[in-house]
Design an enzyme around this catalytic site. Structure first.
Site, PDB file in Angstrom:
ATOM      1  N   LYS A  43       0.859  -1.189   0.000  1.00 43.24           N
ATOM      2  CA  LYS A  43       0.000   0.000   0.000  1.00 43.24           C
ATOM      3  C   LYS A  43       0.886   1.226   0.000  1.00 43.24           C
ATOM      4  O   LYS A  43       2.034   1.163   0.453  1.00 43.24           O
ATOM      5  CB  LYS A  43      -0.890   0.016   1.245  1.00 43.24           C
ATOM      6  CG  LYS A  43      -2.093   0.923   1.147  1.00 43.24           C
ATOM      7  CD  LYS A  43      -3.294   0.241   0.490  1.00 43.24           C
ATOM      8  CE  LYS A  43      -4.443   1.174   0.294  1.00 43.24           C
ATOM      9  NZ  LYS A  43      -5.672   0.486  -0.083  1.00 43.24           N
ATOM     10  N   ASP A  59      -7.101   4.397  -4.499  1.00 44.03           N
ATOM     11  CA  ASP A  59      -7.707   4.273  -3.164  1.00 44.03           C
ATOM     12  C   ASP A  59      -8.314   5.651  -2.904  1.00 44.03           C
ATOM     13  O   ASP A  59      -8.522   6.429  -3.862  1.00 44.03           O
ATOM     14  CB  ASP A  59      -6.652   3.902  -2.105  1.00 44.03           C
ATOM     15  CG  ASP A  59      -7.273   3.545  -0.753  1.00 44.03           C
ATOM     16  OD1 ASP A  59      -7.797   2.439  -0.611  1.00 44.03           O
ATOM     17  OD2 ASP A  59      -7.275   4.387   0.170  1.00 44.03           O
TER      18      ASP A  59
HETATM   19  N1  LIG Z   1     -11.344   2.129  -4.674  1.00 44.72           N
HETATM   20  C1  LIG Z   1     -11.177   0.846  -4.464  1.00 44.72           C
HETATM   21  O1  LIG Z   1     -11.105   0.051  -5.403  1.00 44.72           O
HETATM   22  C2  LIG Z   1     -11.130   0.311  -3.080  1.00 44.72           C
HETATM   23  C3  LIG Z   1     -11.330   1.109  -1.986  1.00 44.72           C
HETATM   24  N2  LIG Z   1     -11.387   0.549  -0.744  1.00 44.72           N
HETATM   25  C4  LIG Z   1     -11.639   1.354   0.440  1.00 44.72           C
HETATM   26  O2  LIG Z   1     -12.921   1.951   0.333  1.00 44.72           O
HETATM   27  C5  LIG Z   1     -12.943   3.188   1.047  1.00 44.72           C
HETATM   28  C6  LIG Z   1     -13.409   4.297   0.119  1.00 44.72           C
HETATM   29  O3  LIG Z   1     -12.489   4.401  -0.968  1.00 44.72           O
HETATM   30  P1  LIG Z   1     -12.883   5.050  -2.359  1.00 44.72           P
HETATM   31  O4  LIG Z   1     -14.343   5.014  -2.555  1.00 44.72           O
HETATM   32  O5  LIG Z   1     -11.995   4.422  -3.369  1.00 44.72           O
HETATM   33  O6  LIG Z   1     -12.359   6.522  -2.158  1.00 44.72           O
HETATM   34  P2  LIG Z   1     -12.930   7.874  -2.768  1.00 44.72           P
HETATM   35  O7  LIG Z   1     -11.841   8.857  -2.630  1.00 44.72           O
HETATM   36  O8  LIG Z   1     -13.503   7.632  -4.111  1.00 44.72           O
HETATM   37  O9  LIG Z   1     -14.104   8.177  -1.770  1.00 44.72           O
HETATM   38  C7  LIG Z   1     -13.901   8.285  -0.400  1.00 44.72           C
HETATM   39  C8  LIG Z   1     -15.190   8.653   0.230  1.00 44.72           C
HETATM   40  O10 LIG Z   1     -15.083   8.629   1.639  1.00 44.72           O
HETATM   41  C9  LIG Z   1     -15.426   9.891   2.154  1.00 44.72           C
HETATM   42  N3  LIG Z   1     -14.562  10.159   3.291  1.00 44.72           N
HETATM   43  C10 LIG Z   1     -13.211  10.211   3.325  1.00 44.72           C
HETATM   44  N4  LIG Z   1     -12.801  10.509   4.548  1.00 44.72           N
HETATM   45  C11 LIG Z   1     -13.915  10.621   5.292  1.00 44.72           C
HETATM   46  C12 LIG Z   1     -14.158  10.911   6.641  1.00 44.72           C
HETATM   47  N5  LIG Z   1     -13.146  11.147   7.473  1.00 44.72           N
HETATM   48  N6  LIG Z   1     -15.447  10.912   7.064  1.00 44.72           N
HETATM   49  C13 LIG Z   1     -16.473  10.654   6.213  1.00 44.72           C
HETATM   50  N7  LIG Z   1     -16.299  10.399   4.929  1.00 44.72           N
HETATM   51  C14 LIG Z   1     -15.040  10.382   4.486  1.00 44.72           C
HETATM   52  C15 LIG Z   1     -15.164  10.870   1.040  1.00 44.72           C
HETATM   53  O11 LIG Z   1     -15.912  12.035   1.182  1.00 44.72           O
HETATM   54  C16 LIG Z   1     -15.616  10.047  -0.144  1.00 44.72           C
HETATM   55  O12 LIG Z   1     -16.988  10.068  -0.256  1.00 44.72           O
HETATM   56  C17 LIG Z   1     -11.544   3.356   1.629  1.00 44.72           C
HETATM   57  O13 LIG Z   1     -11.511   2.772   2.915  1.00 44.72           O
HETATM   58  C18 LIG Z   1     -10.685   2.513   0.684  1.00 44.72           C
HETATM   59  O14 LIG Z   1      -9.493   2.100   1.286  1.00 44.72           O
HETATM   60  C19 LIG Z   1     -11.269  -0.800  -0.563  1.00 44.72           C
HETATM   61  C20 LIG Z   1     -11.068  -1.620  -1.619  1.00 44.72           C
HETATM   62  C21 LIG Z   1     -10.876  -1.135  -2.946  1.00 44.72           C
HETATM   63  O1  LIG Z   2      -6.809  -2.502  -6.876  1.00 44.19           O
HETATM   64  C1  LIG Z   2      -5.857  -2.545  -6.136  1.00 44.19           C
HETATM   65  O2  LIG Z   2      -4.738  -2.958  -6.443  1.00 44.19           O
HETATM   66  C2  LIG Z   2      -5.929  -2.096  -4.698  1.00 44.19           C
HETATM   67  C3  LIG Z   2      -7.266  -1.815  -4.151  1.00 44.19           C
HETATM   68  C4  LIG Z   2      -7.078  -1.416  -2.741  1.00 44.19           C
HETATM   69  O3  LIG Z   2      -6.307  -0.524  -2.443  1.00 44.19           O
HETATM   70  C5  LIG Z   2      -7.760  -2.129  -1.681  1.00 44.19           C
HETATM   71  O4  LIG Z   2      -8.177  -3.266  -1.899  1.00 44.19           O
HETATM   72  O5  LIG Z   2      -7.855  -1.593  -0.564  1.00 44.19           O
END
Ligand SMILES: NC(=O)C1=CN([C@@H]2O[C@H](COP(=O)(O)OP(=O)(O)OC[C@H]3O[C@@H](n4cnc5c(N)ncnc54)[C@H](O)[C@@H]3O)[C@@H](O)[C@H]2O)C=CC1
Ligand SMILES: O=C(O)CCC(=O)C(=O)O
Length: 444
Positions: free
Chosen positions: A126, A166
């Site tokens: 990461k 992420d």
């Molecule tokens: N994008 C991906 O493929 C993956 C993402 N994740 C996890 O999913 C979660 C969301 O990631 P994404 O949707 O990709 O990010 P993103 O940047 O697209 O969205 C993040 C969201 O969380 C909200 N947010 C961030 N900090 C916050 C806080 N302190 N309080 C309330 N809301 C908050 C933001 O406003 C936004 O709506 C994270 O934990 C990330 O690690 C897990 C697996 C894969």
């Molecule tokens: O697609 C990836 O390689 C990583 C996705 C990711 O950061 C997660 O699973 O939390």
């Protein structure tokens, strides 16, 4: 003292200033106790847990860039290569002001088990930076990404370490980083995933984490005698994971009534309008107030509050430690039957325990959100064979992977007499493969 307790004590001493990392290690090692106890002699002699809890290596570097006013700004970049026993390091890059080494280590540690659960050959890593893309112009984001990659490109490669998106890192950022990698290294290779479709990205990667979350949730509900159809769902977050979780939930016949961002949340009893949400968040990069302003049925509230709304299924999809004990109590009091984590570690340890004790089905993030990284691994396969698969092909593989993950963790929990404990099941199923590979590869 048991081997697990000894290692936990040592990890706490060595990483005292990294609460999120300690939280993740404590959760995993505690739930692995039956497996460790059954193999204690070998694991202890081979220092397996000590090696598992110490990253292979970690990079921390300066990221200087010039803003639109000509002012030089300096951020800190990180990449933690945690464990590559089953494949090249794989895991996203988080761009958010809260990023520090402890957060990157917790995410990298979780990624080891998640990636193992996918059944695909990917190790755990990461990275990220305390840079905040919010409010920056495209030029500023590009300047940051180019500088970040100028250093990161020394440590990554299609067969060594493959970063992805992420929080704060989406298609725009991946594009700028890919361009810089190609320019410096002179290689056109699958070094990043989540790429745009015109330069090696995979169809369905954008949707994969959210869709995968729903495929696993649907299977978990089905195996426990429930149907996702007709259920009321609360989602937190409004980023990549939240948007596509909402879309798939509605396609499966559920009604999603909430979303949130870091300043407030929306309650929309008629069901979230996904097209409007995408317009506000993906196109305008605006606040949820704009969603509420354009949607008469929606109420906007400042602060946090998503978990106070009555629902059958809760899907935390924002960030770590966003579902606390009081939220868990509220969900139980409101009759919630299932929680599945779209984000990484969004539920605190106490909240998780409370939900499980109150018979709420609980799918941990390392299983429930594994669809994103699984589809990234499918993107790597397509890049290697210089082919691209259709949306339907990728989506069908994703669905199959998520259903398999659920059954693997369900079976693992049953094997150790912990039926229904999907936290333990996920940790055990993820751990077994990594532990076997580490033992087979000797002390390294
Ligand atoms: N994008 C991906 O493929 C993956 C993402 N994740 C996890 O999913 C979660 C969301 O990631 P994404 O949707 O990709 O990010 P993103 O940047 O697209 O969205 C993040 C969201 O969380 C909200 N947010 C961030 N900090 C916050 C806080 N302190 N309080 C309330 N809301 C908050 C933001 O406003 C936004 O709506 C994270 O934990 C990330 O690690 C897990 C697996 C894969
Ligand atoms: O697609 C990836 O390689 C990583 C996705 C990711 O950061 C997660 O699973 O939390």
């Amino acid at each position: 003292m048991s081997y697990v307790d000894e290692v936990l004590e040592r990890v706490r001493e060595k990483n005292a200033s990294e609460p999120e990392f300690l939280q993740a290690v404590t959760e995993v090692l505690n739930s692995l106790r039956p497996v460790i106890d059954a193999n204690e002699e070998v694991y202890r002699r081979e220092a397996l847990l000590e090696r598992l809890c110490e990253p292979d290596r970690q990079f921390k570097f300066r990221v200087p860039w010039v803003d639109d006013k000509g002012q030089v700004q300096v951020n800190t970049g990180y990449r933690v290569q945690f464990n590559n026993s089953i494949g090249p390091y794989k895991g996203g890059l988080r761009l958010h002001p809260s990023v520090n080494i402890g957060i990157i280590k917790f995410l990298g540690f979780e990624q080891i088990f998640k990636n193992s659960l996918t059944g695909l050959p990917i190790g755990g890593g990461k990275g990220g930076s305390d840079f905040d893309p919010k409010g920056k112009s495209d030029r500023e984001v590009m300047a940051f990404c180019q500088s970040f990659m100028t250093e990161l490109c020394k440590y990554i490669g299609a067969d060594t370490d493959v970063p992805a998106g992420d929080i704060g890192t989406g298609a725009r950022e991946i594009g700028y980083m890919f361009g810089q990698y190609k320019k410096i290294r002179g290689l056109y290779e699958g070094v990043l995933t989540g790429k745009g479709l015109s330069y090696g990205g995979s169809l369905a990667r954008t949707e994969a984490t959210g869709y995968g979350l729903l495929y696993l949730t649907e299977e978990m509900l089905k195996c426990n005698g429930h149907d996702i159809k007709g259920k009321t769902v609360c989602v937190s977050g409004s980023g990549n994971v939240a948007i596509y979780a909402t879309q798939k939930a509605q396609q499966l016949g559920a009604k999603v009534v909430t979303v949130s961002d870091s300043t407030g949340w929306v309650y929309d009893p008629e069901g979230i309008d996904v097209a409007l949400l995408k317009e506000v968040k993906e196109v305008k990069r605006a606040r949820l107030t704009e969603y509420a302003a354009a949607r008469p049925s929606a109420e906007y509230h400042e602060g946090r509050g998503v978990w106070s709304i009555k629902c059958d299924v809760a899907l935390p999809c924002a960030t770590q430690n966003e579902l606390l004990l009081d939220d868990a109590k509220q969900l139980v009091a409101n009759g919630c039957i299932a929680v599945a984590e779209g984000a990484n570690m969004p539920t605190t340890l106490e909240a998780t325990e409370y939900l499980q004790k109150n018979n709420v089905l609980f799918a941990p993030g390392k299983a429930a959100n594994a669809g994103g990284v699984a589809t990234s691994a499918l993107e790597m396969s397509q890049n290697s064979e210089r082919l691209s698969w259709t949306f339907e092909e990728v989506d069908a593989k994703l669905q199959n992977i998520m259903v398999n993950i659920f059954h693997n963790l369900d079976d693992a929990a049953k094997r150790y007499n912990m039926e229904g404990d999907y936290v333990a099941g996920a940790n055990i199923a993820g751990f077994e493969k990594v532990a076997d590979a580490m033992l087979a590869q000797g002390v390294c």
